[in-house]
Design a protein around this motif. Structure first.
Motif, PDB file in Angstrom:
ATOM      1  N   GLU A 172     -19.143   7.157   1.878  1.00  0.00           N
ATOM      2  CA  GLU A 172     -19.013   7.767   0.548  1.00  0.00           C
ATOM      3  C   GLU A 172     -17.541   7.999   0.166  1.00  0.00           C
ATOM      4  N   ARG A 173     -16.909   8.946   0.850  1.00  0.00           N
ATOM      5  CA  ARG A 173     -15.567   9.361   0.438  1.00  0.00           C
ATOM      6  C   ARG A 173     -14.512   8.614   1.247  1.00  0.00           C
ATOM      7  N   ILE A 174     -13.722   7.824   0.540  1.00  0.00           N
ATOM      8  CA  ILE A 174     -12.704   6.985   1.182  1.00  0.00           C
ATOM      9  C   ILE A 174     -11.330   7.392   0.662  1.00  0.00           C
ATOM     10  N   ALA A 175     -10.432   7.759   1.581  1.00  0.00           N
ATOM     11  CA  ALA A 175      -9.044   8.079   1.215  1.00  0.00           C
ATOM     12  C   ALA A 175      -8.178   6.865   1.522  1.00  0.00           C
ATOM     13  N   ALA A 252      -3.666  16.666   0.509  1.00  0.00           N
ATOM     14  CA  ALA A 252      -4.600  15.938  -0.354  1.00  0.00           C
ATOM     15  C   ALA A 252      -5.803  15.466   0.457  1.00  0.00           C
ATOM     16  N   ILE A 253      -5.537  14.916   1.644  1.00  0.00           N
ATOM     17  CA  ILE A 253      -6.643  14.432   2.487  1.00  0.00           C
ATOM     18  C   ILE A 253      -7.464  15.608   3.005  1.00  0.00           C
ATOM     19  N   ASP A 254      -6.813  16.730   3.324  1.00  0.00           N
ATOM     20  CA  ASP A 254      -7.570  17.915   3.760  1.00  0.00           C
ATOM     21  C   ASP A 254      -8.506  18.397   2.652  1.00  0.00           C
ATOM     22  N   ARG A 255      -8.049  18.381   1.425  1.00  0.00           N
ATOM     23  CA  ARG A 255      -8.897  18.821   0.307  1.00  0.00           C
ATOM     24  C   ARG A 255     -10.020  17.822   0.070  1.00  0.00           C
ATOM     25  N   PHE A 256      -9.719  16.519   0.295  1.00  0.00           N
ATOM     26  CA  PHE A 256     -10.675  15.464  -0.067  1.00  0.00           C
ATOM     27  C   PHE A 256     -11.771  15.299   0.977  1.00  0.00           C
ATOM     28  N   ARG A 257     -11.451  15.601   2.251  1.00  0.00           N
ATOM     29  CA  ARG A 257     -12.423  15.489   3.351  1.00  0.00           C
ATOM     30  C   ARG A 257     -13.082  14.100   3.408  1.00  0.00           C
ATOM     31  N   PRO A 258     -12.308  13.065   3.674  1.00  0.00           N
ATOM     32  CA  PRO A 258     -12.824  11.693   3.634  1.00  0.00           C
ATOM     33  C   PRO A 258     -13.776  11.374   4.779  1.00  0.00           C
ATOM     34  N   ASP A 259     -14.616  10.370   4.539  1.00  0.00           N
ATOM     35  CA  ASP A 259     -15.455   9.802   5.602  1.00  0.00           C
ATOM     36  C   ASP A 259     -14.760   8.630   6.285  1.00  0.00           C
ATOM     37  N   LEU A 260     -13.675   8.161   5.665  1.00  0.00           N
ATOM     38  CA  LEU A 260     -12.922   7.009   6.173  1.00  0.00           C
ATOM     39  C   LEU A 260     -11.533   7.047   5.552  1.00  0.00           C
ATOM     40  N   ILE A 261     -10.518   6.705   6.349  1.00  0.00           N
ATOM     41  CA  ILE A 261      -9.148   6.594   5.832  1.00  0.00           C
ATOM     42  C   ILE A 261      -8.693   5.143   5.952  1.00  0.00           C
ATOM     43  N   LEU A 262      -8.214   4.583   4.849  1.00  0.00           N
ATOM     44  CA  LEU A 262      -7.661   3.226   4.832  1.00  0.00           C
ATOM     45  C   LEU A 262      -6.182   3.298   4.462  1.00  0.00           C
ATOM     46  N   VAL A 263      -5.399   2.371   5.006  1.00  0.00           N
ATOM     47  CA  VAL A 263      -3.964   2.343   4.726  1.00  0.00           C
ATOM     48  C   VAL A 263      -3.550   0.954   4.252  1.00  0.00           C
ATOM     49  N   ALA A 264      -2.878   0.904   3.106  1.00  0.00           N
ATOM     50  CA  ALA A 264      -2.186  -0.323   2.683  1.00  0.00           C
ATOM     51  C   ALA A 264      -0.826  -0.263   3.354  1.00  0.00           C
ATOM     52  N   SER A 265      -0.712  -0.995   4.456  1.00  0.00           N
ATOM     53  CA  SER A 265       0.424  -0.843   5.356  1.00  0.00           C
ATOM     54  C   SER A 265       1.441  -1.958   5.148  1.00  0.00           C
ATOM     55  N   GLY A 266       2.407  -1.666   4.273  1.00  0.00           N
ATOM     56  CA  GLY A 266       3.559  -2.559   4.157  1.00  0.00           C
ATOM     57  C   GLY A 266       4.732  -1.913   4.880  1.00  0.00           C
TER      58      GLY A 266
END
Ligand SMILES: Cc1nn(C)c(C)c1/N=N/c1ccc(/C=C/C(=O)NO)cc1
Ligand SMILES: [Zn+2]
Length: 370
Positions: A172-175, A252-266
């Protein structure tokens, strides 16, 4: 700690030509032919350092597959897919949309492999086959918007993977954190009105796309507040980035409580990059990765997947990429970066008042994240 690692030699065969990525060779203008800034070399050299350092033996190798039309259309328009298919059938290939993002004949197949590679890496994390993953893919994706590619990007690899695992695994919730030095406009636009996808972009102020990534770009409708932009001044080093992390990204991530974290890693915020003016070193990326691992452990059982984006100095980018992958894998005896004392020893890399001033504008906006 099981860390997935995805790379394929075909990513090195994505053909971006010899116009240096910006201006076609023209002797009348004194412009000499040279390989595109976005070429295979940096990705191959990251991979070779992962292998030669022995870190490859601590990773779980993942294999890419080609993203289907249906998966690509989770983000992109039929017209964009048709443009890429048409260009791919041309004898000399085509361009993803802005004239700066060429690909060779059959190039769509490599674009599908990049998008499918990030889907596979993300699915492996969501299914628990690995704890976290790095998808060393090419062409990059974070500038690709639903209706066009741009900035060397063909398809929105990370955005496609996010929507794919949402559909197949009910995530559901993706950061999404984009620490590429250029604004993650494509990912932001894709999820502009989506309160279940938080996009945070740390980038150099207005470097690319031009006039993009302002603090005031916050999302719209139900998604208002779920796009966060931190346009850092040129010359920002570790101090500014880690302060941005601690004052903006983590809250921001603490407030959002994601189910998954993704990174656009450049890695093009590194101190030696030709296409930007930031001043990070491999230890900066290691520190940001360690902070993300803590956030992922707190919120989503460590679920963290990274999609490779930019980074153009073939000498230094490998050390930045290795540092991230070592941190993901929990390597306790990391390879020493010989350039760190040189690039990390310069003055002014600690937090500066004009960088704090940018963060002061962003922090209050996080109150709209619920
Ligand atoms: C502006 C402008 N105007 N003109 C004429 C040109 C040639 C312009 N810059 N193009 C650029 C500059 C940098 C990138 C970096 C992409 C990346 O690494 N993303 O992560 C892409 C295109
Ligand atoms: Zn970039």
């Amino acid at each position: 700690m099981a860390t997935g690692y995805l790379y394929h030699e075909l990513f090195g065969w994505h053909d971006t030509g010899t116009n240096a990525g910006l201006f076609p060779a023209d002797h009348r203008a004194g412009i000499q032919p040279f390989q595109h800034f976005e070429n295979a070399e940096t990705k191959r050299r990251i991979h070779e350092l992962v292998v030669v350092s022995g870190v490859i033996d601590r990773l779980t190798r993942l294999e890419p597959r080609k993203a289907t039309d249906e998966e690509i259309l989770l983000v992109h328009t039929e017209e964009h897919l048709a443009r890429i298919e048409a260009g791919s059938e041309q004898p000399k290939g085509g361009d993803s949309g802005d004239g700066l993002s060429p690909f060779g004949p059959g190039g769509i197949e490599i674009g599908r492999l990049a998008a499918g590679g990030m889907i596979e890496a993300t699915a492996a994390v969501v299914e628990g086959r690995v704890d976290n993953a790095y998808a060393l893919i090419r062409p990059p994706g974070h500038h690709a918007e639903p209706d066009t590619g741009m900035g060397f990007c063909m398809f929105g690899n990370l955005a496609i993977a996010a929507r794919a695992v949402r559909r197949t695994h009910g995530v559901e919730r993706i950061a999404v954190l984009d620490w590429d030095v250029h604004h993650g406009n494509g990912t932001q636009k894709t999820f502009w009105e989506d309160p279940d996808t938080l996009t945070i972009s740390l980038h150099q102020d207005r470097v690319f796309p031009p006039d993009s990534g302002h603090v005031t770009e916050r999302g719209a409708g139900a998604g208002l507040g779920y796009a966060v932009n931190v346009p850092l001044p040129p010359g920002t080093g570790t101090g500014g980035y880690l302060s941005a992390f601690d004052r903006v990204v983590a809250p921001a991530i603490d407030r959002f409580r994601p189910d998954l974290i993704l990174v656009a890693s450049g890695f093009d915020a590194n101190a030696t990059d030709p296409l930007s003016r930031q001043a990070l070193t491999s230890s900066s990326y290691r520190a940001m990765t360690e902070r993300l691992l803590d956030l992922a452990a707190t919120h989503c059982d460590g679920r963290l997947a990274m999609s490779h984006e930019g980074g153009y100095n073939p000498v230094y980018v490998p050390f930045c990429g290795l540092a991230v992958i070592e941190a993901l894998a929990g390597v306790t005896d990391p390879l020493s970066d010989p350039y760190e004392p040189i690039f990390g020893g310069m003055a002014g890399l600690d937090l500066q008042p004009h960088q704090t001033a940018v963060l002061d504008r962003v922090v209050p906006l996080l109150d709209d994240i619920h």
